[in-house]
Design a protein around this motif. Structure first.
Motif, PDB file in Angstrom:
ATOM      1  N   ASN A  25      10.037  14.718 -13.360  1.00  0.00           N
ATOM      2  CA  ASN A  25       9.516  13.980 -14.520  1.00  0.00           C
ATOM      3  C   ASN A  25      10.077  12.559 -14.598  1.00  0.00           C
ATOM      4  N   VAL A  26      10.189  11.904 -13.436  1.00  0.00           N
ATOM      5  CA  VAL A  26      10.597  10.497 -13.370  1.00  0.00           C
ATOM      6  C   VAL A  26       9.718   9.797 -12.332  1.00  0.00           C
ATOM      7  N   LYS A  27       9.730   8.478 -12.346  1.00  0.00           N
ATOM      8  CA  LYS A  27       8.964   7.708 -11.377  1.00  0.00           C
ATOM      9  C   LYS A  27       9.608   7.821  -9.997  1.00  0.00           C
ATOM     10  N   VAL A  28       8.755   8.003  -8.959  1.00  0.00           N
ATOM     11  CA  VAL A  28       9.232   8.117  -7.582  1.00  0.00           C
ATOM     12  C   VAL A  28       8.627   6.983  -6.749  1.00  0.00           C
ATOM     13  N   TYR A  29       9.488   6.303  -5.987  1.00  0.00           N
ATOM     14  CA  TYR A  29       9.063   5.198  -5.133  1.00  0.00           C
ATOM     15  C   TYR A  29       9.239   5.583  -3.662  1.00  0.00           C
ATOM     16  N   LEU A  30       8.310   5.132  -2.830  1.00  0.00           N
ATOM     17  CA  LEU A  30       8.342   5.421  -1.394  1.00  0.00           C
ATOM     18  C   LEU A  30       8.328   4.113  -0.619  1.00  0.00           C
ATOM     19  N   GLN A  31       9.077   4.066   0.505  1.00  0.00           N
ATOM     20  CA  GLN A  31       9.076   2.874   1.353  1.00  0.00           C
ATOM     21  C   GLN A  31       9.445   3.277   2.775  1.00  0.00           C
ATOM     22  N   ASN A  32       8.922   2.551   3.730  1.00  0.00           N
ATOM     23  CA  ASN A  32       9.340   2.688   5.128  1.00  0.00           C
ATOM     24  C   ASN A  32      10.831   2.388   5.245  1.00  0.00           C
ATOM     25  N   ASP A  33      11.523   3.085   6.145  1.00  0.00           N
ATOM     26  CA  ASP A  33      12.984   2.961   6.203  1.00  0.00           C
ATOM     27  C   ASP A  33      13.461   1.568   6.586  1.00  0.00           C
ATOM     28  N   ALA A  34      12.784   0.914   7.533  1.00  0.00           N
ATOM     29  CA  ALA A  34      13.226  -0.425   7.940  1.00  0.00           C
ATOM     30  C   ALA A  34      13.002  -1.439   6.813  1.00  0.00           C
ATOM     31  N   SER A  35      11.856  -1.354   6.145  1.00  0.00           N
ATOM     32  CA  SER A  35      11.596  -2.257   5.020  1.00  0.00           C
ATOM     33  C   SER A  35      12.596  -2.014   3.894  1.00  0.00           C
TER      34      SER A  35
END
Length: 315
Positions: free
Chosen positions: A102-112
């Motif tokens: 129940n919180v915001k989840v962010y995703l990103q490529n590992d190098a970025s």
């Protein structure tokens, strides 16, 4: 305000609890299972997160960051493809975790993500234009231009390992020949030793070693021990890296090149000759570009950094 972060890699998955200032409270590891699939990886992340929250003694988390070893659609929280875990193509990994925690989840490529960590917590704090390069099994990176992560037209900017350094060279994992990654990434360095070991007789270390056991770390160690063959391989590697770095400098004119990843742990044995090689390779195009070492715990901080950076961009 505590943040839960995950680093989903090819060999291990780590989870951390930290705060927005970059302080890491606690960390756990699990070995990556190639056959996780969508439900398996989601269950694993939820279980690791619940364990961390419980053992850290905190009441709640504020947000979650996931960094992933592979191409992602960061805006929509989708794994585009997965080179290390089967069954994750076009998977929205953030949705299930958002529903559970129940919180915001962010995703990103590992190098970025590591590039963002350098900007928020590392030596790029006061830099507006810089390039981050990760030297590990492969080679990747990220680019900051005018204080913003440069994503490119399709969100795939920063594939620095796939510039061709040696036309008609060894085949890279991307299918092209002579990419920087295929020559100077960890796997590429080991391949150059294995392919030449039978032809080179002055190696005092590798001639009796099982080829499967040869890796970049052992090659640098052999160079320190005085092995002439290893010294040749390391010198060639540094030259190829310098060529790639100068290409980047000539195109982007950054204030600094920041280098991380496992090979960067070689310290002065890498950085001292690399800086000299870069200066030499720039020829008449010389300019004051710094070559800096990345954060030691950049992967841990990257999970935290992507959540902070995203919210800063939304303000």
């Amino acid at each position: 305000m505590y943040i839960l972060g995950y680093d989903v890699g090819g060999t291990k998955i780590s989870a951390v609890i930290g705060d927005e200032k970059g302080k890491i409270l606690k960390k756990v590891y699990r070995r990556t299972t190639k056959e996780y699939g969508k439900s398996g990886i989601t269950s694993e992340l939820i279980e690791m997160g619940e364990e961390l929250i419980k053992t850290s003694g905190i009441k709640e988390i504020y947000k979650i960051g996931i960094i992933f070893a592979g191409p992602v659609d960061a805006e929509n929280g989708i794994i585009i493809s997965s080179p290390n875990i089967i069954g994750l193509k076009n998977y929205n990994i953030t949705k299930e975790l958002e529903n559970h925690f129940n919180v915001k989840v962010y995703l990103q490529n590992d190098a970025s993500a590591s590039t963002i960590a350098e900007k928020l917590y590392g030596s790029a704090k006061n830099l507006s234009n810089f390039v981050y390069i990760t030297l590990s099994t492969g080679i990747g990176g990220g680019i900051f231009i005018n204080n913003k992560l440069y994503k490119g037209a399709h969100g795939m900017a920063g594939e620095l390992g796939h510039m061709v350094i040696m036309p008609n060279g060894p085949v890279c994992g991307c299918g092209r020949r002579g990419c920087l990654e295929a020559i100077a990434g960890g796997r590429g360095i080991a391949r150059r030793v294995i392919e030449n070991i039978s032809a080179v007789k002055n190696s005092t270390i590798f001639s009796d070693m099982n080829p499967a056991d040869i890796d970049a770390k052992k090659i640098f160690a052999a160079k320190k021990a005085g092995d002439m063959f290893a010294q040749l391989i390391v010198e060639e590697t540094i030259y190829y890296l310098a060529v790639g770095i100068v290409n980047i400098i000539n195109i982007l004119d950054p204030e600094a090149i920041i280098i991380g990843g496992g090979i960067s742990m070689e310290g002065d044995d890498l950085f001292r000759p690399l800086k000299l090689a870069v200066q030499e390779e720039m020829k008449s195009m010389k300019r004051p570009v710094k070559i800096l070492k990345a954060l030691k715990n950049g992967a841990d901080l990257a999970c935290i950094a992507i959540t902070e950076y995203k919210e800063q961009m939304l303000q």
